[in-house]
Structure formats: C-alpha cells, structure tokens
Design an enzyme around this catalytic site. Structure first.
Site, PDB file in Angstrom:
ATOM      1  N   ARG A 122      -6.577   5.039   2.962  1.00 23.25           N
ATOM      2  CA  ARG A 122      -6.765   4.812   4.973  1.00 23.25           C
ATOM      3  C   ARG A 122      -7.581   6.018   5.714  1.00 23.25           C
ATOM      4  O   ARG A 122      -7.495   5.841   6.708  1.00 23.25           O
ATOM      5  CB  ARG A 122      -5.365   4.228   5.589  1.00 23.25           C
ATOM      6  CG  ARG A 122      -4.790   3.339   5.426  1.00 23.25           C
ATOM      7  CD  ARG A 122      -3.785   2.340   6.390  1.00 23.25           C
ATOM      8  NE  ARG A 122      -3.334   1.376   5.817  1.00 23.25           N
ATOM      9  CZ  ARG A 122      -2.661   1.472   5.752  1.00 23.25           C
ATOM     10  NH1 ARG A 122      -1.416   2.395   4.563  1.00 23.25           N
ATOM     11  NH2 ARG A 122      -1.593   0.234   4.715  1.00 23.25           N
ATOM     12  N   LYS A 144     -21.785   7.328  11.361  1.00 22.46           N
ATOM     13  CA  LYS A 144     -21.621   5.873  10.871  1.00 22.46           C
ATOM     14  C   LYS A 144     -21.733   5.661   8.860  1.00 22.46           C
ATOM     15  O   LYS A 144     -22.865   6.798   8.317  1.00 22.46           O
ATOM     16  CB  LYS A 144     -23.282   5.294  11.347  1.00 22.46           C
ATOM     17  CG  LYS A 144     -23.632   4.997  12.272  1.00 22.46           C
ATOM     18  CD  LYS A 144     -24.489   4.476  12.419  1.00 22.46           C
ATOM     19  CE  LYS A 144     -24.856   3.875  13.825  1.00 22.46           C
ATOM     20  NZ  LYS A 144     -25.835   3.503  14.817  1.00 22.46           N
ATOM     21  N   GLU A 186     -38.184  10.570  11.175  1.00 23.16           N
ATOM     22  CA  GLU A 186     -37.053  10.765  12.097  1.00 23.16           C
ATOM     23  C   GLU A 186     -36.748  11.758  12.871  1.00 23.16           C
ATOM     24  O   GLU A 186     -36.301  12.448  13.766  1.00 23.16           O
ATOM     25  CB  GLU A 186     -35.426  10.223  10.731  1.00 23.16           C
ATOM     26  CG  GLU A 186     -35.591   9.104   9.973  1.00 23.16           C
ATOM     27  CD  GLU A 186     -34.318   8.608  11.656  1.00 23.16           C
ATOM     28  OE1 GLU A 186     -34.489   8.182  12.307  1.00 23.16           O
ATOM     29  OE2 GLU A 186     -34.615   7.495  10.298  1.00 23.16           O
ATOM     30  N   LYS A 228     -28.961  14.632  18.081  1.00 22.57           N
ATOM     31  CA  LYS A 228     -28.115  13.735  17.688  1.00 22.57           C
ATOM     32  C   LYS A 228     -26.850  13.822  18.218  1.00 22.57           C
ATOM     33  O   LYS A 228     -26.548  12.989  18.477  1.00 22.57           O
ATOM     34  CB  LYS A 228     -28.423  13.245  15.829  1.00 22.57           C
ATOM     35  CG  LYS A 228     -27.448  12.477  15.511  1.00 22.57           C
ATOM     36  CD  LYS A 228     -27.937  11.779  14.468  1.00 22.57           C
ATOM     37  CE  LYS A 228     -26.822  10.194  14.227  1.00 22.57           C
ATOM     38  NZ  LYS A 228     -27.712   9.556  12.668  1.00 22.57           N
ATOM     39  N   GLU A 238     -21.962   3.265  19.374  1.00 27.70           N
ATOM     40  CA  GLU A 238     -23.529   2.772  19.640  1.00 27.70           C
ATOM     41  C   GLU A 238     -22.418   1.492  21.242  1.00 27.70           C
ATOM     42  O   GLU A 238     -23.404   0.493  20.781  1.00 27.70           O
ATOM     43  CB  GLU A 238     -23.919   2.261  18.695  1.00 27.70           C
ATOM     44  CG  GLU A 238     -25.334   1.898  19.281  1.00 27.70           C
ATOM     45  CD  GLU A 238     -25.838   1.715  18.061  1.00 27.70           C
ATOM     46  OE1 GLU A 238     -26.337   1.973  17.077  1.00 27.70           O
ATOM     47  OE2 GLU A 238     -27.146   1.262  17.785  1.00 27.70           O
ATOM     48  N   ARG A 242     -26.345   5.439  22.661  1.00 26.18           N
ATOM     49  CA  ARG A 242     -26.751   5.615  20.746  1.00 26.18           C
ATOM     50  C   ARG A 242     -28.136   4.595  20.862  1.00 26.18           C
ATOM     51  O   ARG A 242     -28.105   5.522  19.622  1.00 26.18           O
ATOM     52  CB  ARG A 242     -25.681   5.551  20.156  1.00 26.18           C
ATOM     53  CG  ARG A 242     -25.748   6.381  18.471  1.00 26.18           C
ATOM     54  CD  ARG A 242     -23.962   6.402  17.532  1.00 26.18           C
ATOM     55  NE  ARG A 242     -24.251   6.350  16.334  1.00 26.18           N
ATOM     56  CZ  ARG A 242     -23.881   7.288  15.972  1.00 26.18           C
ATOM     57  NH1 ARG A 242     -22.652   7.617  16.191  1.00 26.18           N
ATOM     58  NH2 ARG A 242     -23.880   7.153  14.478  1.00 26.18           N
ATOM     59  N   ASN A 246     -32.591   4.110  17.384  1.00 23.44           N
ATOM     60  CA  ASN A 246     -33.366   3.706  17.134  1.00 23.44           C
ATOM     61  C   ASN A 246     -34.515   3.267  17.757  1.00 23.44           C
ATOM     62  O   ASN A 246     -35.379   1.885  17.111  1.00 23.44           O
ATOM     63  CB  ASN A 246     -32.747   2.099  16.903  1.00 23.44           C
ATOM     64  CG  ASN A 246     -30.869   2.162  16.775  1.00 23.44           C
ATOM     65  OD1 ASN A 246     -31.320   2.654  15.715  1.00 23.44           O
ATOM     66  ND2 ASN A 246     -30.676   1.322  17.214  1.00 23.44           N
ATOM     67  N   HIS A 249     -37.255   1.530  14.785  1.00 23.50           N
ATOM     68  CA  HIS A 249     -35.902   0.684  14.134  1.00 23.50           C
ATOM     69  C   HIS A 249     -36.473  -0.526  14.213  1.00 23.50           C
ATOM     70  O   HIS A 249     -36.448  -1.694  12.960  1.00 23.50           O
ATOM     71  CB  HIS A 249     -34.714   1.455  13.942  1.00 23.50           C
ATOM     72  CG  HIS A 249     -35.181   2.702  13.673  1.00 23.50           C
ATOM     73  ND1 HIS A 249     -35.339   3.808  13.809  1.00 23.50           N
ATOM     74  CD2 HIS A 249     -34.025   3.245  12.407  1.00 23.50           C
ATOM     75  CE1 HIS A 249     -35.199   4.760  13.394  1.00 23.50           C
ATOM     76  NE2 HIS A 249     -33.904   4.272  12.400  1.00 23.50           N
ATOM     77  N   HIS A 253     -37.351  -1.810  10.596  1.00 21.35           N
ATOM     78  CA  HIS A 253     -36.191  -2.977   9.575  1.00 21.35           C
ATOM     79  C   HIS A 253     -37.373  -4.180   9.278  1.00 21.35           C
ATOM     80  O   HIS A 253     -37.290  -4.490   7.769  1.00 21.35           O
ATOM     81  CB  HIS A 253     -35.691  -3.209  10.552  1.00 21.35           C
ATOM     82  CG  HIS A 253     -34.918  -2.798  11.038  1.00 21.35           C
ATOM     83  ND1 HIS A 253     -33.575  -2.498  11.702  1.00 21.35           N
ATOM     84  CD2 HIS A 253     -33.950  -1.113   9.994  1.00 21.35           C
ATOM     85  CE1 HIS A 253     -32.512  -0.483  11.308  1.00 21.35           C
ATOM     86  NE2 HIS A 253     -33.540  -0.852  10.217  1.00 21.35           N
ATOM     87  N   HIS A 267     -37.925   4.778   4.322  1.00 23.24           N
ATOM     88  CA  HIS A 267     -37.581   4.384   5.720  1.00 23.24           C
ATOM     89  C   HIS A 267     -38.426   4.934   6.730  1.00 23.24           C
ATOM     90  O   HIS A 267     -38.638   4.437   7.791  1.00 23.24           O
ATOM     91  CB  HIS A 267     -36.054   4.292   5.325  1.00 23.24           C
ATOM     92  CG  HIS A 267     -35.363   4.471   7.127  1.00 23.24           C
ATOM     93  ND1 HIS A 267     -35.129   3.059   7.655  1.00 23.24           N
ATOM     94  CD2 HIS A 267     -34.620   4.631   7.858  1.00 23.24           C
ATOM     95  CE1 HIS A 267     -34.704   3.157   8.723  1.00 23.24           C
ATOM     96  NE2 HIS A 267     -34.703   4.421   8.995  1.00 23.24           N
TER      97      HIS A 267
HETATM   98  N1  GLY Z   1     -29.374   6.527  12.297  1.00 27.96           N
HETATM   99  C1  GLY Z   1     -28.662   6.146  13.681  1.00 27.96           C
HETATM  100  C2  GLY Z   1     -27.163   7.074  14.400  1.00 27.96           C
HETATM  101  O1  GLY Z   1     -27.385   6.999  13.519  1.00 27.96           O
HETATM  102  O2  GLY Z   1     -27.403   6.031  15.265  1.00 27.96           O
END
Ligand code: GLY
Length: 370
Positions: A122, A144, A186, A228, A238, A242, A246, A249, A253, A267
């Site tokens: 957990r 993430k 990025e 960031k 998000e 946040r 993107n 993106h 994508h 990417h």
């Molecule tokens: N890579 C986008 C984020 O971490 O929200």
C-alpha cells in the site's frame, strides 16, 4: 556546481538535487531516508550497463547495501507483466513498508518503479535517479507514475510523489545526441508555456547545453524543474493548471499514435513539433503574434531537433485521421478536446474553445508542406 529545487507539498515535500557527480554522492543523500542501510534498485539494461556500478559505489560509500533488478529497455517494459514481475521481486527481496526503492533510468523505469512503489504494501517510498534529459526535467518530478495498457499510454497509474530526486547532469554525457535533443523538447516547452525570459535564455545558450557545457545543462534542468515544481505545488492532481505541462501534447499524442510509438518519432520530438503547431493554431486564432510560431521554429531548427511534420519519416494519416487520433486523447472532457494555447511566448492557457475546422486547416497545411 550543484543546485537544489524544493517541491513544497506539505508532508510529501521533497528535494530535487541537480548537478554532476550525484551518483557518487547518492549514499550520503539517500541515507537520511533509511531506517536500515539497504535499498532495492531497479534499472534497465542500457542504463545499468553504464551507471549501476557507479550507483553501487556511491551507496557503498555511505555503508548502504543494494539489491538490484535489471529490466529490458524500451517502452514495452511499461506494462502489466513487468509491473507484476517487479512487485513480486520487491516482495521476494523482503522490501518492507519503511524501506526505500530506487528507480535508476529514464521515464519508462521512473514511471513503472514509481507505480510499483505506490502499490507495494500500500505504498513505500521511492527515490528517482533520472538518467535521461526528459526524465530529469519532466517524468521524475511531480509524482505521476504508471504503465501503459493495450487501450493506450499511461492509462493505469497513481499519483505517488518520490521522496528525493537526484538529477545527475554528468550522466547526460552518455546520451545519444538524438535522445538529448528529444529531451530538449520538454525543456523548451517550459519557456514557451510560462517564462519568456527562459525562452530567450535558451535561444542564446541551449546550443552550449547541447554541446556539453555543464553550467548551461544545470541551469536548463534547474529552471525546468523549478517551473514544474511551482505548477505541481499549485495543482498536484491536474484539476487545472497542471494541464499547462501538456503544451504541445495533444498534437504529439496523435503523431505518436500515427507513427506507432516507434523510433520514427520520439516523445520529446513530438512535443517540439506539437508546441510549434500549438503556437501556429494560437496565431491563426489571433491569440499571439504571427511571428511567435516562426521564432519558435527557427530556434528548434538551430538546435537540430524535429520541428515540422515534414521531419517525420514515412507516411502520416491525413488531417481527418490525425484529428480522429486527437479525439482519443485522454484530455477529452465531455467529448471536447482540451488544448493548451498561448497569448504569446511564455503565456499559455488551457481551453476547450477551439474550432475543429481550424485545427483541421492547420494540420492539412502542415501536412501539405511535407
Ligand atoms: N508530464 C506532465 C505532468 O507531469 O503533468
């Protein structure tokens, strides 16, 4: 020649150390987190061949033992079978709730190991040691974690913040130029989304960073990570801001799906192309000046990364096909695509208010320039 960025998330706050020589210092930096002097390290075969021994020595210098597991390199590793295998291995190694798991590698390893740590007993703590530029400026920060599903990328996962991030800029010297430049997609994204001065700095200095200048590399990583961290502090899960991360993106994508997630398009290359397209769309909507998209393209061209659809080898679907792929993006809410657009370089915002016809037009012009 080292820097630290703090991510202020209350009880889950952590530091990101940035600079060369951090693998050698890993033991002294990780030791304060440990109840017993033993960590479980997971890496991939490419990174392990280059850096696992340096990590072992760095840990050993502080009397920390390490057990390690090496996974195959590549996106296919971010999958249920490797997640199961990793979690079962951690249990076999008797990793306890108070132990620390270490992810040594790029985005694939960071995402998979972070998710394994999130579900193991957990939730156990984990340390990110990102070895690609992309992982140093994006995937290792912000919590993430996850794997891909046959239904799409990153569809299974959890928010699980690391306890520490060691971004050793010395290891960037082992990257192939194409991988460094993909990560640069990025980096430039941060200037484009929220810091015009940083973009200007990149125009003047990013080629030094690409050529290996350590101060320039440290600053590029530090400013990216700082931005960031600020965004993640405002909106960890998000719900709003946040999504600015993107930028580029939605286009990226669709292009990644169109090229089968192959090495026709990495990417970060898709992000660079996507950012240029997002600014093109913004200019067409009268949101930013006509000069912005060409200024961005000029800079990306000078860096030698992919910029336009013409830089992607092989066939691509037509504009309708690409629009179709975009509508499968996970940023679709109530059937409406969310775009990150900009009122100028450094002034991005999130909107669903975009005319699909105009997107089609921007795409078909970009395709016809191929
Ligand atoms: N890579 C986008 C984020 O971490 O929200």
């Amino acid at each position: 020649m080292q820097d630290t960025v703090h991510v202020g998330l209350g009880e889950r706050a952590y530091d990101i150390h940035i600079g060369p020589g951090l693998l050698a210092r890993s033991g002294e930096l990780i030791a304060p987190l440990l109840r017993r002097k033993r960590v479980a390290v997971i890496s991939d075969e490419n990174v392990a061949a280059l850096h696992l021994e340096s990590l072992r020595e760095g840990l050993q210098a502080a009397g920390i033992d390490m057990v390690s597991k090496v996974l195959p390199a590549g996106e296919a590793t971010k999958s249920w079978p490797h997640l199961t295998d990793t979690v079962e291995w951690l249990l076999e190694q008797k990793v306890e709730r108070s132990d620390v798991v270490v992810a040594l590698g790029g985005g694939v390893i960071g995402d998979l190991v972070g998710f394994a740590a999130a579900v193991l007993r957990r939730g156990v703590r984990f340390v990110q040691i990102p070895t690609s530029l992309l992982a140093q400026v994006d995937s290792s920060v912000g919590g993430k974690t996850g794997i891909n599903s046959p239904h799409g990328k990153n569809l299974v996962g959890a928010f699980h913040q690391p306890s520490l991030v060691l971004a050793d800029t010395g290891v960037l010297g082992t990257l192939k130029s194409r991988d460094f430049l993909a990560g640069y997609g990025e980096v430039v994204k941060y200037g484009l989304l929220g810091d015009f001065e940083f973009f200007q700095w990149l125009e003047g200095n990013a080629s030094r960073a690409a050529a290996g200048d350590m101060d320039a590399r440290i600053y590029a990583v530090k400013r990216s990570v700082e931005m960031k961290a600020e965004i993640v502090e405002r909106d960890e899960t998000e719900q709003g801001d946040r999504a600015l991360l993107n930028l580029g993106h939605t286009f990226c994508h669709a292009l990644e799906a169109a090229t089968g997630y192959s090495d026709r398009l990495l990417h970060g290359e898709g992000v660079a192309i996507g950012c240029a397209l997002a600014f093109e769309l913004s200019a067409r909507m009268g949101l930013c000046s006509q000069e912005d998209p060409s200024r961005i393209r000029t800079h990306l061209r000078e860096m030698g990364t992919k910029v336009d659809l013409a830089d992607i080898p092989g066939d691509l679907p037509d504009a309708d096909g690409l629009l179709d792929l975009m509508s499968q993006d996970k940023k679709v809410v109530d059937g409406k695509l969310r775009f990150i657009l900009a009122r100028g370089i450094g002034q991005a915002f999130v909107t669903s208010d975009v005319d699909g016809e105009l997107v089609r037009k921007v795409l078909s012009e970009a395709l016809s320039a191929r």
